[in-house]
Design a protein around this motif. Structure first.
Motif, short mmCIF file in Angstrom:
data_model
loop_
_atom_site.label_atom_id
_atom_site.label_comp_id
_atom_site.label_asym_id
_atom_site.label_seq_id
_atom_site.Cartn_x
_atom_site.Cartn_y
_atom_site.Cartn_z
N GLY A 202 0.64 5.15 5.70
CA GLY A 202 0.50 6.09 4.59
C GLY A 202 0.45 7.53 5.07
O GLY A 202 1.06 8.42 4.48
N SER B 243 0.83 -1.21 0.00
CA SER B 243 0.00 0.00 0.00
C SER B 243 0.86 1.26 0.00
O SER B 243 0.58 2.21 -0.72
N THR C 291 -4.99 6.84 -2.71
CA THR C 291 -4.76 5.72 -1.80
C THR C 291 -5.71 5.80 -0.60
O THR C 291 -6.32 4.80 -0.20
N LEU D 10 1.11 4.20 -2.69
CA LEU D 10 0.91 5.61 -2.35
C LEU D 10 2.01 6.47 -2.96
O LEU D 10 1.74 7.55 -3.49
N ARG E 62 -9.36 4.90 -1.52
CA ARG E 62 -9.55 3.45 -1.66
C ARG E 62 -9.63 2.76 -0.31
O ARG E 62 -10.54 1.96 -0.04
#
Length: 459
Positions: free
Chosen positions: A149, A96, A108, A100, A111
């Motif tokens: 993230g 992930s 990102t 990103l 989602r």
């Protein structure tokens, strides 16, 4: 012309200390003004998303109060289901964060947020342990990229000396979620039980999943990936922010950029060990606080919710205060270790007090609150460490790797606690074990991380 360029000619007036000082003050004020604007734009919204993520992650702890009887699940089934969430984390965090870095934060985050909201609502359909395990795993898989993230995303905006405060403000939303989540969960489970033939715990998942889906769509239109794309900053403000980031990057010296070297980097594995130990304590408290409160004598879901809210309010205050103080002092080791030791000692005291017949419940609740506040206060300070050693793609993957492997503690600790409670009928033995592990986190930082100044140090 940028603010910095406008004041730079003052340096040409000669080596006048007052002139140089005045120039530095103008630059500092311009930077402070720009970062106030950045913080008000980014942190409240990211905080709201983290509140939603946290509610959808930990509402299982409150749902448990009704869910186990309704579905005839054991404490061990609950512990495994609560913890299996973090296996999803483990497998999907690194991919992930790599995505990103490639497609940007707003796509990102959109989602991730929509998907975890949908899975949260689907938990209303659970009727067997296998279904419970599967949906908890999927919830972890979809939420996996959010926390690392955001950590990575904030490094695109904040220089080192401003990050601990930003991290602390963002992460305190998890404590705010505890403040809000307890009373909300108690009210939903108490007042909506039987509505349209559904249990209160089922309505809890539906009502807390819907806002996440809506927030995911909003994130795409609200978020800005990087400072140079921010239409809500003036040209001067963009330049101030970019200059601050450039100076910070230069001051950090040479750091690892190749993510492929992470698995052999002893600094990364030290950081994983430290955060693993801390998260053993954090996940234990997160998923077992409602049970602890119930075990000391409070049965009503509403009472459990309000008591948990007070504890999390103290955790939120600790995160913000300790993160800001770490920034002001430019010190990390003791701002991490002090709260971690306090959290571990308080957790051991909680285990001791819960085993004393006739002791007032308030004594155990104070120990529980101090354990939560100490543990949570150490978390934002920890995230100052990875970027001392990693940059570029190595930072993107490294943050996710550290968080994903460390969060295996979130799988193991709740499950072990469930096994211990099944076997003994108490959580006290598990609390002693977790208290020792949390103190070990502080020992690893003190022994393994050298004093951090403005330049890179070796671990």
């Amino acid at each position: 012309m940028s603010i910095i360029k406008e004041v730079m000619p003052a340096y040409a007036d000669g080596p006048n200390g007052a002139t140089v000082s005045a120039t530095a003050d103008v630059i500092a004020n311009a930077e402070a003004s720009a970062y106030r604007k950045v913080s008000w734009r980014l942190l409240p919204f990211l905080g709201v998303l983290w509140v939603l993520a946290w509610l959808d992650r930990v509402n299982i702890g409150f749902a448990k109060l009704q869910m186990l009887d309704s579905l005839h699940f054991s404490e061990a089934v609950y512990g495994l289901g609560a913890g299996i969430f973090f296996l999803g984390y483990f497998f999907f965090e690194v991919p992930s964060n790599m995505l990103l870095q490639k497609i940007g934060a707003k796509k990102t985050i959109m989602r991730i947020t929509i998907c975890w909201g949908v899975i949260c609502m689907l938990q209303t359909t659970v009727s067997t342990p296998t279904q419970f395990y599967l949906l908890r795993f999927l919830l972890g898989a979809f939420e996996a990229g959010f926390y690392p993230g955001v950590i990575l995303y904030l490094t695109y905006w904040y220089p080192t000396q401003r990050r601990a405060r930003a991290f602390g403000t963002f992460m305190s939303a998890s404590a705010i979620a505890g403040v809000l989540g307890g009373p909300i969960a108690g009210w939903i489970m108490t007042s909506m039980g039987g509505f349209h033939g559904m249990h209160g715990w089922q309505w809890l998942f539906i009502i807390e999943g819907i806002p996440s889906v809506l927030a995911g769509f909003f994130a795409y239109f609200y978020m800005t990936d990087k400072p140079d794309e921010a239409r809500w900053l003036t040209a001067d403000e963009k330049r101030v922010v970019l200059d601050a980031l450039q100076r910070d990057n230069a001051s950090m010296g040479e750091r690892g950029h190749d993510w492929r070297s992470l698995l052999t980097n002893r600094k990364v594995w030290l950081l994983i060990a430290i955060f693993f130990c801390l998260l053993c304590a954090n996940s234990t408290l997160t998923f077992w606080i409602p049970t602890i409160i119930k075990d000391v004598g409070f049965i009503s879901p509403i009472a459990v919710g309000w008591i948990a809210a007070v504890a999390y309010l103290c955790g939120a205050a600790g995160m913000i205060f300790n993160g800001a103080r770490s920034d002001r002092r430019n010190e990390v080791r003791w701002h991490f270790s002090g709260p971690a030791i306090a959290g571990g000692v308080s957790m051991a005291a909680l285990a001791l007090f819960m085993g004393v017949p006739g002791l007032p419940a308030i004594v155990s609740l104070i120990a529980m609150t101090l354990a939560l506040a100490g543990t949570m206060s150490a978390i934002p300070v920890f995230w100052q460490l990875p970027n001392r050693y990693l940059a570029g793609s190595a930072a993107a993957v490294g943050v996710a790797l550290i968080n994903s492997v460390s969060n295996l503690a979130g799988f193991g600790a709740p499950y072990v606690m469930g096994l211990i409670k099944n076997a003994t009928g108490k959580v006290t033995t598990g609390l002693y074990l977790v208290a020792f592990i949390e103190i070990l986190a502080a020992v690893l930082v003190i022994a393994g991380i050298r004093k951090l100044g403005g330049t890179q140090q070796e671990a």
